[in-house]
Design a protein around this motif. Sequence first.
Motif, PDB file in Angstrom:
ATOM      1  N   ALA A 283      -1.101 -19.048   2.956  1.00 46.91           N
ATOM      2  CA  ALA A 283      -0.073 -18.630   3.911  1.00 46.91           C
ATOM      3  C   ALA A 283       1.246 -19.354   3.632  1.00 46.91           C
ATOM      4  O   ALA A 283       2.331 -18.766   3.747  1.00 46.91           O
ATOM      5  CB  ALA A 283      -0.538 -18.880   5.339  1.00 46.91           C
ATOM      6  N   SER A 284       1.152 -20.634   3.252  1.00 43.77           N
ATOM      7  CA  SER A 284       2.360 -21.401   2.920  1.00 43.77           C
ATOM      8  C   SER A 284       3.045 -20.818   1.685  1.00 43.77           C
ATOM      9  O   SER A 284       4.276 -20.714   1.635  1.00 43.77           O
ATOM     10  CB  SER A 284       2.007 -22.870   2.677  1.00 43.77           C
ATOM     11  OG  SER A 284       1.488 -23.468   3.845  1.00 43.77           O
ATOM     12  N   ASP A 285       2.255 -20.440   0.696  1.00 43.59           N
ATOM     13  CA  ASP A 285       2.817 -19.818  -0.508  1.00 43.59           C
ATOM     14  C   ASP A 285       3.478 -18.482  -0.167  1.00 43.59           C
ATOM     15  O   ASP A 285       4.511 -18.126  -0.752  1.00 43.59           O
ATOM     16  CB  ASP A 285       1.722 -19.605  -1.556  1.00 43.59           C
ATOM     17  CG  ASP A 285       1.219 -20.913  -2.164  1.00 43.59           C
ATOM     18  OD1 ASP A 285       1.936 -21.923  -2.054  1.00 43.59           O
ATOM     19  OD2 ASP A 285       0.110 -20.918  -2.739  1.00 43.59           O
ATOM     20  N   MET A 286       2.912 -17.739   0.762  1.00 47.82           N
ATOM     21  CA  MET A 286       3.533 -16.491   1.216  1.00 47.82           C
ATOM     22  C   MET A 286       4.889 -16.767   1.849  1.00 47.82           C
ATOM     23  O   MET A 286       5.871 -16.052   1.606  1.00 47.82           O
ATOM     24  CB  MET A 286       2.624 -15.770   2.213  1.00 47.82           C
ATOM     25  CG  MET A 286       1.366 -15.171   1.607  1.00 47.82           C
ATOM     26  SD  MET A 286       0.234 -14.534   2.889  1.00 47.82           S
ATOM     27  CE  MET A 286       1.187 -13.155   3.562  1.00 47.82           C
ATOM     28  N   PHE A 287       4.939 -17.821   2.657  1.00 50.69           N
ATOM     29  CA  PHE A 287       6.203 -18.182   3.314  1.00 50.69           C
ATOM     30  C   PHE A 287       7.275 -18.504   2.273  1.00 50.69           C
ATOM     31  O   PHE A 287       8.429 -18.063   2.393  1.00 50.69           O
ATOM     32  CB  PHE A 287       5.979 -19.387   4.230  1.00 50.69           C
ATOM     33  CG  PHE A 287       7.239 -19.926   4.842  1.00 50.69           C
ATOM     34  CD1 PHE A 287       7.827 -19.304   5.941  1.00 50.69           C
ATOM     35  CD2 PHE A 287       7.866 -21.048   4.309  1.00 50.69           C
ATOM     36  CE1 PHE A 287       9.000 -19.796   6.494  1.00 50.69           C
ATOM     37  CE2 PHE A 287       9.037 -21.548   4.851  1.00 50.69           C
ATOM     38  CZ  PHE A 287       9.604 -20.919   5.955  1.00 50.69           C
ATOM     39  N   VAL A 288       6.912 -19.265   1.249  1.00 51.90           N
ATOM     40  CA  VAL A 288       7.870 -19.611   0.196  1.00 51.90           C
ATOM     41  C   VAL A 288       8.373 -18.349  -0.502  1.00 51.90           C
ATOM     42  O   VAL A 288       9.574 -18.189  -0.764  1.00 51.90           O
ATOM     43  CB  VAL A 288       7.230 -20.576  -0.825  1.00 51.90           C
ATOM     44  CG1 VAL A 288       8.142 -20.767  -2.035  1.00 51.90           C
ATOM     45  CG2 VAL A 288       6.929 -21.916  -0.181  1.00 51.90           C
ATOM     46  N   ALA A 289       7.457 -17.420  -0.794  1.00 54.10           N
ATOM     47  CA  ALA A 289       7.844 -16.177  -1.466  1.00 54.10           C
ATOM     48  C   ALA A 289       8.800 -15.347  -0.603  1.00 54.10           C
ATOM     49  O   ALA A 289       9.758 -14.756  -1.111  1.00 54.10           O
ATOM     50  CB  ALA A 289       6.595 -15.359  -1.810  1.00 54.10           C
ATOM     51  N   VAL A 290       8.546 -15.323   0.700  1.00 57.02           N
ATOM     52  CA  VAL A 290       9.431 -14.581   1.601  1.00 57.02           C
ATOM     53  C   VAL A 290      10.820 -15.212   1.618  1.00 57.02           C
ATOM     54  O   VAL A 290      11.845 -14.504   1.561  1.00 57.02           O
ATOM     55  CB  VAL A 290       8.850 -14.534   3.031  1.00 57.02           C
ATOM     56  CG1 VAL A 290       9.875 -13.939   4.008  1.00 57.02           C
ATOM     57  CG2 VAL A 290       7.563 -13.720   3.067  1.00 57.02           C
ATOM     58  N   GLU A 291      10.895 -16.529   1.668  1.00 60.27           N
ATOM     59  CA  GLU A 291      12.191 -17.198   1.715  1.00 60.27           C
ATOM     60  C   GLU A 291      12.957 -17.042   0.400  1.00 60.27           C
ATOM     61  O   GLU A 291      14.192 -16.931   0.399  1.00 60.27           O
ATOM     62  CB  GLU A 291      12.013 -18.670   2.075  1.00 60.27           C
ATOM     63  CG  GLU A 291      11.540 -18.891   3.504  1.00 60.27           C
ATOM     64  CD  GLU A 291      12.428 -18.186   4.519  1.00 60.27           C
ATOM     65  OE1 GLU A 291      13.659 -18.434   4.513  1.00 60.27           O
ATOM     66  OE2 GLU A 291      11.909 -17.362   5.301  1.00 60.27           O
ATOM     67  N   GLN A 292      12.236 -17.043  -0.721  1.00 61.48           N
ATOM     68  CA  GLN A 292      12.896 -16.783  -2.001  1.00 61.48           C
ATOM     69  C   GLN A 292      13.496 -15.382  -2.001  1.00 61.48           C
ATOM     70  O   GLN A 292      14.626 -15.168  -2.449  1.00 61.48           O
ATOM     71  CB  GLN A 292      11.895 -16.927  -3.146  1.00 61.48           C
ATOM     72  CG  GLN A 292      11.492 -18.359  -3.438  1.00 61.48           C
ATOM     73  CD  GLN A 292      10.428 -18.434  -4.521  1.00 61.48           C
ATOM     74  OE1 GLN A 292       9.514 -17.598  -4.587  1.00 61.48           O
ATOM     75  NE2 GLN A 292      10.532 -19.427  -5.388  1.00 61.48           N
ATOM     76  N   ALA A 293      12.722 -14.427  -1.482  1.00 62.86           N
ATOM     77  CA  ALA A 293      13.209 -13.048  -1.410  1.00 62.86           C
ATOM     78  C   ALA A 293      14.405 -12.941  -0.483  1.00 62.86           C
ATOM     79  O   ALA A 293      15.383 -12.240  -0.768  1.00 62.86           O
ATOM     80  CB  ALA A 293      12.076 -12.131  -0.938  1.00 62.86           C
ATOM     81  N   VAL A 321      14.444  -8.121  -9.119  1.00 62.38           N
ATOM     82  CA  VAL A 321      13.350  -8.792  -9.824  1.00 62.38           C
ATOM     83  C   VAL A 321      12.610  -9.735  -8.882  1.00 62.38           C
ATOM     84  O   VAL A 321      11.379  -9.700  -8.775  1.00 62.38           O
ATOM     85  CB  VAL A 321      13.873  -9.564 -11.058  1.00 62.38           C
ATOM     86  CG1 VAL A 321      12.773 -10.453 -11.633  1.00 62.38           C
ATOM     87  CG2 VAL A 321      14.366  -8.591 -12.123  1.00 62.38           C
ATOM     88  N   GLN A 322      13.356 -10.591  -8.190  1.00 57.74           N
ATOM     89  CA  GLN A 322      12.708 -11.538  -7.277  1.00 57.74           C
ATOM     90  C   GLN A 322      12.027 -10.822  -6.124  1.00 57.74           C
ATOM     91  O   GLN A 322      10.919 -11.187  -5.721  1.00 57.74           O
ATOM     92  CB  GLN A 322      13.733 -12.529  -6.734  1.00 57.74           C
ATOM     93  CG  GLN A 322      13.130 -13.584  -5.806  1.00 57.74           C
ATOM     94  CD  GLN A 322      12.043 -14.396  -6.476  1.00 57.74           C
ATOM     95  OE1 GLN A 322      12.282 -15.040  -7.499  1.00 57.74           O
ATOM     96  NE2 GLN A 322      10.825 -14.378  -5.927  1.00 57.74           N
ATOM     97  N   ILE A 323      12.675  -9.806  -5.592  1.00 53.62           N
ATOM     98  CA  ILE A 323      12.062  -9.032  -4.514  1.00 53.62           C
ATOM     99  C   ILE A 323      10.756  -8.428  -4.996  1.00 53.62           C
ATOM    100  O   ILE A 323       9.738  -8.456  -4.281  1.00 53.62           O
ATOM    101  CB  ILE A 323      13.030  -7.922  -4.042  1.00 53.62           C
ATOM    102  CG1 ILE A 323      14.256  -8.519  -3.351  1.00 53.62           C
ATOM    103  CG2 ILE A 323      12.309  -6.940  -3.120  1.00 53.62           C
ATOM    104  CD1 ILE A 323      13.999  -9.192  -2.033  1.00 53.62           C
ATOM    105  N   GLY A 324      10.754  -7.877  -6.207  1.00 52.83           N
ATOM    106  CA  GLY A 324       9.538  -7.273  -6.745  1.00 52.83           C
ATOM    107  C   GLY A 324       8.411  -8.273  -6.895  1.00 52.83           C
ATOM    108  O   GLY A 324       7.251  -7.976  -6.571  1.00 52.83           O
ATOM    109  N   LYS A 325       8.729  -9.462  -7.378  1.00 52.28           N
ATOM    110  CA  LYS A 325       7.704 -10.497  -7.534  1.00 52.28           C
ATOM    111  C   LYS A 325       7.181 -10.956  -6.179  1.00 52.28           C
ATOM    112  O   LYS A 325       5.970 -11.123  -5.988  1.00 52.28           O
ATOM    113  CB  LYS A 325       8.276 -11.684  -8.318  1.00 52.28           C
ATOM    114  CG  LYS A 325       8.572 -11.385  -9.783  1.00 52.28           C
ATOM    115  CD  LYS A 325       9.154 -12.606 -10.480  1.00 52.28           C
ATOM    116  CE  LYS A 325       9.399 -12.335 -11.963  1.00 52.28           C
ATOM    117  NZ  LYS A 325       9.996 -13.518 -12.647  1.00 52.28           N
ATOM    118  N   SER A 326       8.094 -11.175  -5.245  1.00 49.10           N
ATOM    119  CA  SER A 326       7.687 -11.672  -3.929  1.00 49.10           C
ATOM    120  C   SER A 326       6.875 -10.640  -3.164  1.00 49.10           C
ATOM    121  O   SER A 326       5.847 -10.959  -2.557  1.00 49.10           O
ATOM    122  CB  SER A 326       8.928 -12.058  -3.107  1.00 49.10           C
ATOM    123  OG  SER A 326       9.537 -13.215  -3.613  1.00 49.10           O
TER     124      SER A 326
END
Length: 380
Positions: A283-293, A321-326
Motif C-alpha cells: 500500500a505504501s508503494d502504491m502511495f508513492v506511485a500515485v504521488e509520482q504520477a 510515461v510516468q502516468i503509464g508506469k504508475s
Amino acid sequence: MDFDLSEEQRLLKESVDGLLTDSYDFDARKKYMKEKGGWSKAVWGKLAEQGLLGLPFAEKDGGFGAGGVETMIVMEALGKALVLEPYLATVVIGGGFLRHGGTDTQKAAYVPAIIDGSKTFAFAQLEKNSRYDLHDVTTTAKKKGDAYVIDGEKFVVLNGENADTLIVTARTKGERRDETGVGVFLVPASAKGVTKKSYPTQDGLHAADITFTGVEVGADAAIGNPEDGLALIERVVDDARGALCAEAVGLMDESLKTTVEYIKTRKQFGVPIGTFQSLQHRASDMFVAVEQARSMSMFATMASDFDDAKERAKAIAAAKVQIGKSLKFVGQQAIQLHGGIGMTMEAKIGHYFKRLTMIENTFGDTDYHLRRVTDAGGLV
C-alpha cells in the motif's frame, strides 16, 4: 515552483467534488451506463449549470478564461468519480480545436452550444493502421469548388454515437504518412454519407466506428489551414494527454483509498489483512506511485503553456510515461489486494482498473511516449 491552489481554484475543486459526490456514486454510474450513448444528459446539464463546460473558453466567447490548472482539477475529479460524460471529447478536444484554431465565426457558432451543454463533440482521428501517429491519415478531403468531399473510415471515436458534431482529420494532399497535407474539419454527425457502428468499450464508455462516404462540407468547415493542420492537431492532442494524466491521478487516488479501506476490513486468520506488514508495504508503494504520477500531471499541466512546441511535446510525453508506469502498478496492486472480488463487475475497483488501462492506450501508450522522450534527447 508554487503548486498551491489559489482561492478560486480551491473553490472550483470543492464545487466539482461536491457535485459529483451528490450525483455520481457507483450505483448511479451503473444506471447512467444504460442510458442512450452510455452517459447521463441530466448530469451533463448539471456540469453546464455550474459553468464547468465553459471553463477554458475566453470570456469574450462566453467562457471563464480558465487555464490548464482548472482543467486538471476538473479532470482529476471526473476520474475519482469514474464519470462517463464526454468532457474530454467535447470540452478539452472539441473546445481545444475551436480555441486554438477556430475563426471568430466558428467560435460563435459552436462555443455557446458547448458551454450550455446543448451540443457535444467527438474527435474522429484514429484509423485502421495508424496506431498513435497523428499524421498517418488516409481519409481524404478533396476540393469540389468551394466545398470539400470527405471519404474514409475512422475507428474508436469516443462519444461518436451521441456527438452532434464530429471533428475529422482528413488529407487534402500528399501521401498517407506525409506530415503536411492534413486538415481538420467540422462535420455534422447527421450529414449525408456519415454512417456509424456504435459499441461499448471495456471501461464503460461508448465509441463508434464511422464511415464517411462522399460527405460534403463547406470551406468554412475547415479549422485552421486545411493543408497544414498537423501542428494544431498535435497542440490539441497534447492538451488531451495532459487532461488524461489528471484523470488518471484521480482514478489512482481513489483506487488507493478504496484498497486501503478494503484491507482494513477484510479479515483472514481472524484479523484484518491490513495488519500484515507485507500488505502495508505494498500500500505504501502504491502511495508513492500515485504521488509520482501527481507530480508529473502537474508538470504536464505547466507544460501545456510552453511556447516551444517541441519542449511542450517532450514534457507531456514524459508525463504520459510516468502516468503509464504508475497506473499499471497501482491498478494491478489494487486488484491483487482485493483478491477475486476485484475481478467482478460488482466491485468498483475493477472498473477503475479498466479505465486506467484505456487511458494508458489513449493517444500513445507508455512505450510510444518513452521513444518520443528518448528521440527528443530526454529531459534535462
